[in-house]
Scaffold this motif. Structure first.
Motif, short mmCIF file in Angstrom:
data_model
loop_
_atom_site.label_atom_id
_atom_site.label_comp_id
_atom_site.label_asym_id
_atom_site.label_seq_id
_atom_site.Cartn_x
_atom_site.Cartn_y
_atom_site.Cartn_z
N ARG A 1 0.84 -1.21 0.00
CA ARG A 1 0.00 0.00 0.00
C ARG A 1 0.87 1.25 0.00
O ARG A 1 0.63 2.20 -0.76
CB ARG A 1 -0.92 -0.01 1.23
N PHE A 2 1.91 1.28 0.84
CA PHE A 2 2.80 2.43 0.90
C PHE A 2 3.46 2.66 -0.46
O PHE A 2 3.54 3.79 -0.94
CB PHE A 2 3.89 2.22 1.95
N ALA A 3 3.96 1.59 -1.06
CA ALA A 3 4.66 1.72 -2.35
C ALA A 3 3.71 2.23 -3.44
O ALA A 3 4.07 3.12 -4.21
CB ALA A 3 5.26 0.38 -2.75
N THR A 4 2.52 1.68 -3.48
CA THR A 4 1.53 2.10 -4.48
C THR A 4 1.19 3.57 -4.32
O THR A 4 1.17 4.33 -5.29
CB THR A 4 0.26 1.25 -4.38
N ARG A 5 0.95 3.99 -3.10
CA ARG A 5 0.59 5.38 -2.85
C ARG A 5 1.77 6.31 -3.17
O ARG A 5 1.59 7.38 -3.72
CB ARG A 5 0.15 5.57 -1.40
N PHE A 6 3.00 5.89 -2.83
CA PHE A 6 4.18 6.69 -3.13
C PHE A 6 4.30 6.93 -4.63
O PHE A 6 4.52 8.05 -5.07
CB PHE A 6 5.43 5.98 -2.60
N VAL A 7 4.09 5.89 -5.43
CA VAL A 7 4.15 6.03 -6.89
C VAL A 7 3.04 6.96 -7.37
O VAL A 7 3.25 7.78 -8.25
CB VAL A 7 4.10 4.66 -7.59
N GLU A 8 1.86 6.86 -6.77
CA GLU A 8 0.77 7.76 -7.16
C GLU A 8 1.13 9.22 -6.88
O GLU A 8 0.86 10.10 -7.68
CB GLU A 8 -0.52 7.38 -6.43
N TYR A 9 1.77 9.48 -5.75
CA TYR A 9 2.21 10.84 -5.44
C TYR A 9 3.28 11.31 -6.41
O TYR A 9 3.28 12.47 -6.83
CB TYR A 9 2.71 10.96 -4.01
N LEU A 10 4.22 10.42 -6.76
CA LEU A 10 5.23 10.78 -7.75
C LEU A 10 4.59 11.19 -9.07
O LEU A 10 4.96 12.21 -9.67
CB LEU A 10 6.19 9.62 -8.01
N LYS A 11 3.63 10.40 -9.51
CA LYS A 11 2.95 10.71 -10.77
C LYS A 11 2.19 12.03 -10.68
O LYS A 11 2.22 12.84 -11.61
CB LYS A 11 1.99 9.58 -11.15
N ARG A 12 1.53 12.25 -9.57
CA ARG A 12 0.77 13.49 -9.38
C ARG A 12 1.71 14.69 -9.39
O ARG A 12 1.44 15.70 -10.04
CB ARG A 12 0.00 13.44 -8.06
N GLY A 13 2.84 14.60 -8.67
CA GLY A 13 3.80 15.69 -8.64
C GLY A 13 4.40 15.97 -10.00
O GLY A 13 4.58 17.13 -10.39
N HIS A 14 4.67 14.91 -10.74
CA HIS A 14 5.22 15.06 -12.08
C HIS A 14 4.22 15.72 -13.02
O HIS A 14 4.57 16.62 -13.79
CB HIS A 14 5.63 13.68 -12.62
N LYS A 15 2.98 15.30 -12.94
CA LYS A 15 1.94 15.83 -13.83
C LYS A 15 1.73 17.32 -13.64
O LYS A 15 1.56 18.06 -14.61
CB LYS A 15 0.63 15.08 -13.58
N VAL A 16 1.76 17.78 -12.40
CA VAL A 16 1.49 19.19 -12.13
C VAL A 16 2.77 19.99 -11.88
O VAL A 16 2.70 21.15 -11.49
CB VAL A 16 0.51 19.36 -10.95
N SER A 17 3.92 19.35 -12.06
CA SER A 17 5.23 20.00 -11.86
C SER A 17 5.34 20.63 -10.48
O SER A 17 5.71 21.80 -10.33
CB SER A 17 5.49 21.04 -12.95
N ARG A 18 5.00 19.84 -9.47
CA ARG A 18 5.04 20.33 -8.08
C ARG A 18 5.84 19.35 -7.23
O ARG A 18 5.80 18.14 -7.44
CB ARG A 18 3.63 20.44 -7.50
N ASN A 19 6.53 19.88 -6.24
CA ASN A 19 7.21 19.07 -5.24
C ASN A 19 6.21 18.70 -4.16
O ASN A 19 5.16 19.33 -4.03
CB ASN A 19 8.36 19.84 -4.61
N PHE A 20 6.56 17.72 -3.35
CA PHE A 20 5.70 17.38 -2.23
C PHE A 20 6.54 16.82 -1.10
O PHE A 20 7.66 16.36 -1.30
CB PHE A 20 4.60 16.39 -2.64
N LEU A 21 6.00 16.88 0.09
CA LEU A 21 6.62 16.33 1.27
C LEU A 21 5.68 15.26 1.78
O LEU A 21 4.51 15.52 2.04
CB LEU A 21 6.82 17.42 2.33
N LEU A 22 6.19 14.08 1.92
CA LEU A 22 5.40 12.95 2.40
C LEU A 22 5.93 12.56 3.76
O LEU A 22 7.12 12.26 3.91
CB LEU A 22 5.54 11.78 1.41
#
Length: 129
Positions: A59-80
């Motif tokens: 679950r953690f890995a799947t969600r991490f990849v989803e956040y990576l994709k989201r950040g890439h799509k909108v060109s934004r950094n994030f803190l997890l």
């Protein structure tokens, strides 16, 4: 991302309310100096009780990849911010980081950045092999 939602962390009984209300968390952040906070909704779905270590790491890995994709799509950094098992699960997806994370110490963390010539799907597929 939260803890492993199972007896190994929480105890034998499933809790009635395992997290505080989202607005209470937002109010805490704002009261402690967070100047810009966007609170829309929680992302994802609650894991089933009892969650295993293996299931939680997936679950953690799947969600991490989803956040990576989201950040890439909108060109934004994030803190997890999460717990050691999430750090270990996410690290297994990073090429060159090693696939056998045995321990993450208190305050353990990593910083990652995206190279424009690497596609996120390539990272996910390589980590599953």
């Amino acid at each position: 991302l939260a803890e492993i939602y199972g007896p190994c962390i929480i105890g034998d009984a499933e809790p009635d309310k395992p997290v505080r209300p989202l607005q209470q968390s937002a109010d805490f952040c704002l009261a402690h100096g967070v100047e810009s906070l966007e609170v829309r909704r929680l992302v994802g779905k609650w894991p089933s009780w009892p969650e295993t270590l293996k299931g939680a790491r997936a679950r953690f890995a799947t969600r991490f990849v989803e956040y990576l994709k989201r950040g890439h799509k909108v060109s934004r950094n994030f803190l997890l911010v999460s717990h050691a098992d999430c750090v270990g699960g996410a690290l297994t997806l990073i090429p060159g980081a090693g696939h056998n994370i045995e321990k993450v110490h208190f305050g353990g963390h990593f910083v990652a950045f995206h190279h424009k010539d690497v596609e996120l799907e390539d990272v996910r597929e390589a980590s599953l092999q």
